[in-house]
Design an enzyme around this catalytic site. Structure first.
Site, PDB file in Angstrom:
ATOM      1  N   ARG A  32       0.834  -1.202   0.000  1.00  0.00           N
ATOM      2  CA  ARG A  32       0.000   0.000   0.000  1.00  0.00           C
ATOM      3  C   ARG A  32       0.870   1.253   0.000  1.00  0.00           C
ATOM      4  NH1 ARG A  32      -4.068   1.614   4.703  1.00  0.00           N
ATOM      5  NH2 ARG A  32      -2.384   0.703   5.919  1.00  0.00           N
ATOM      6  N   ARG A  33       1.981   1.189   0.757  1.00  0.00           N
ATOM      7  CA  ARG A  33       2.858   2.361   0.858  1.00  0.00           C
ATOM      8  C   ARG A  33       4.029   2.229  -0.115  1.00  0.00           C
ATOM      9  NH1 ARG A  33       3.866   1.397   6.788  1.00  0.00           N
ATOM     10  NH2 ARG A  33       5.926   2.186   6.226  1.00  0.00           N
ATOM     11  N   TYR A  49       7.635  -5.304   9.527  1.00  0.00           N
ATOM     12  CA  TYR A  49       6.850  -6.500   9.852  1.00  0.00           C
ATOM     13  C   TYR A  49       7.709  -7.702  10.219  1.00  0.00           C
ATOM     14  CZ  TYR A  49       2.730  -4.007   8.274  1.00  0.00           C
ATOM     15  OH  TYR A  49       1.713  -3.095   8.171  1.00  0.00           O
ATOM     16  N   ALA A 140       3.343 -16.070  10.978  1.00  0.00           N
ATOM     17  CA  ALA A 140       4.204 -15.547   9.917  1.00  0.00           C
ATOM     18  C   ALA A 140       5.703 -15.535  10.274  1.00  0.00           C
ATOM     19  CB  ALA A 140       3.738 -14.155   9.509  1.00  0.00           C
ATOM     20  N   LYS A 191     -10.839 -19.123  15.555  1.00  0.00           N
ATOM     21  CA  LYS A 191      -9.685 -19.331  16.454  1.00  0.00           C
ATOM     22  C   LYS A 191      -9.092 -17.997  16.918  1.00  0.00           C
ATOM     23  CE  LYS A 191      -6.135 -18.177  13.692  1.00  0.00           C
ATOM     24  NZ  LYS A 191      -5.064 -17.235  13.964  1.00  0.00           N
ATOM     25  N   THR A 248      -2.318 -20.581  17.855  1.00  0.00           N
ATOM     26  CA  THR A 248      -2.650 -19.184  18.148  1.00  0.00           C
ATOM     27  C   THR A 248      -2.905 -18.955  19.631  1.00  0.00           C
ATOM     28  OG1 THR A 248      -3.697 -19.226  15.965  1.00  0.00           O
ATOM     29  CG2 THR A 248      -3.983 -17.243  17.237  1.00  0.00           C
ATOM     30  N   ASN A 256      -3.487 -11.846  18.166  1.00  0.00           N
ATOM     31  CA  ASN A 256      -4.774 -11.942  18.871  1.00  0.00           C
ATOM     32  C   ASN A 256      -4.570 -12.286  20.336  1.00  0.00           C
ATOM     33  OD1 ASN A 256      -7.150 -11.648  16.859  1.00  0.00           O
ATOM     34  ND2 ASN A 256      -5.646 -12.879  15.760  1.00  0.00           N
TER      35      ASN A 256
END
Ligand SMILES: NC(=O)c1ccc[n+]([C@@H]2O[C@H](COP(=O)([O-])OP(=O)(O)OC[C@H]3O[C@@H](n4cnc5c(N)ncnc54)[C@H](O)[C@@H]3O)[C@@H](O)[C@H]2O)c1
Ligand SMILES: O=P(O)(O)OC[C@H](O)CO
Length: 331
Positions: A32-33, A49, A140, A191, A248, A256
């Site tokens: 996007r950037r 990231y 990730a 989840k 997770t 999360n």
């Protein structure tokens, strides 16, 4: 020569671009950037990231969606669930005929209560058998680091699922095909809500018994909703269900779970949002999943309490007490 495009240069989009490249594909990432695209092209990194990742030379980036999508046979969508509809409406005109659309999102759309593959079919105007869902225990940073994992490639068209399977098979990622798109998507979306609950419990100082209880009863309510929506209950015992739920709810890498821990320590939603930067899908999806469950008459008590904590200012202690005071019932 065709290429794969990954639309979204966040954590998962960037790690997934590496997977595709390691599996032998030429990859273009849309960021996007423009400064992020430039950084990727100049330094092979996306330091905001995944600071430790160096992308292979077969990955390049651009901020121009038309340039990125044009000529791509594999179109991977890696944006937040709640922006997908708007993003795809802008991009749909650039899609090649018969390209495969791959959904990496794990969420349910607010307002419509639609799964991401439904949003894709509706917005891009493509047949459902062109949409493939990739989901599983895939944090990730671990995938970017080449740590061993497995994932699920779900599609109603097994030929297309097999094609995507071969496009992401590497020495560290083993993809399994599955034809239960509904179950796989629900497993991934719910989840995140259960991981918020696990984080809330951890933030409150509760231990492993609590976490195991939330995982197990969370899986029970996920499967109940899944069955009501036409999913195969066995899907929830697989990578897209139990597998992703365990990863997770237990990993400190989960956004999360981390978000939930802030709430469990007594922070408000706004304080937790300020303290965490990346997408924690469960925060918004808990509302949509709560609505979906009510529309289908399915009890989802953990999801109900997570929604109350996130959006109605409920005290985590009161929410836990509400869960524990429910009418006794058989397992
Ligand atoms: N990170 C993981 O470990 C992981 C693993 C599996 C699945 N997922 C799922 O993948 C999806 C994407 O997550 P992520 O981890 O890459 O998120 P992220 O927060 O790391 O990145 C999101 C990306 O989307 C971009 N973005 C934000 N708002 C946007 C908008 N309005 N329009 C277009 N782009 C926008 C951001 O700039 C960023 O590049 C989520 O649904 C998530 O649940 C994530
Ligand atoms: O970091 P989270 O909580 O979005 O979870 C990431 C992945 O979905 C784990 O499979």
């Amino acid at each position: 020569m065709t290429h794969a495009v990954v639309l979204g240069a966040g954590s998962w989009g960037t790690a997934f671009a590496k997977v595709l490249a390691d599996a032998g594909r030429e990859v273009v990432i849309w960021a996007r950037r423009p400064d992020v695209a430039e950084l990727i092209n100049k330094t092979r990194t996306n330091s905001d990231y995944l600071p430790d990742l160096r992308l292979p030379p077969t990955v390049r980036a651009t901020a121009d969606p038309a340039e990125a999508i044009s000529g791509a046979d594999l179109v991977v969508l890696a944006v937040p669930s709640q922006t997908l509809r708007g993003n795809l409406a802008d991009w749909a005109g650039h899609l090649e005929p018969d390209s495969t659309l791959v959904s990496l999102m794990k969420g349910i759309e607010l307002g419509t209560t639609k799964r991401m593959s439904e949003v894709i079919v509706e917005t891009a105007g493509v047949a459902a058998d062109r949409v493939v869902v990739v989901t599983g225990p895939n944090l990730a940073p671990e995938i970017a680091d080449g740590q061993i994992a497995a994932t699920v490639v779900a599609c109603t068209d097994m030929d297309r699922a097999t094609l995507v399977q071969s496009s992401i098979s590497t020495s560290y990622l083993r993809p399994y095909t599955n034809d239960d798109v509904i179950g796989c998507e629900l497993g991934g979306a719910v989840k995140n809500v259960i991981a918020l609950a696990a984080g809330i419990a951890a933030g409150m100082g509760l231990g492993d018994n609590t976490r195991a209880t939330l995982i197990t009863r969370g899986l029970a309510e996920t499967a109940r909703l899944g069955v009501a929506l036409g999913a195969d209950p066995l899907t929830f015992a697989g990578l897209a269900g139990m597998g992703d739920l365990v990863a997770t709810c237990t990993s400190p890498l989960s956004r999360n779970r981390t978000f939930g821990a802030h709430l469990g320590r007594g922070e408000t939603l706004e304080q937790a949002q300020r303290a965490t930067r990346q997408t924690a899908e469960g925060v918004k999806s808990c509302l949509a999943i709560r609505d979906l469950s009510r529309a289908h008459g399915v009890e989802m008590p953990i999801t109900e309490q997570v929604e109350r904590i996130c959006h109605e200012g409920a005290d985590p202690r009161a929410a836990m007490a509400a869960l524990m005071s429910r009418k006794p019932r058989p397992e």
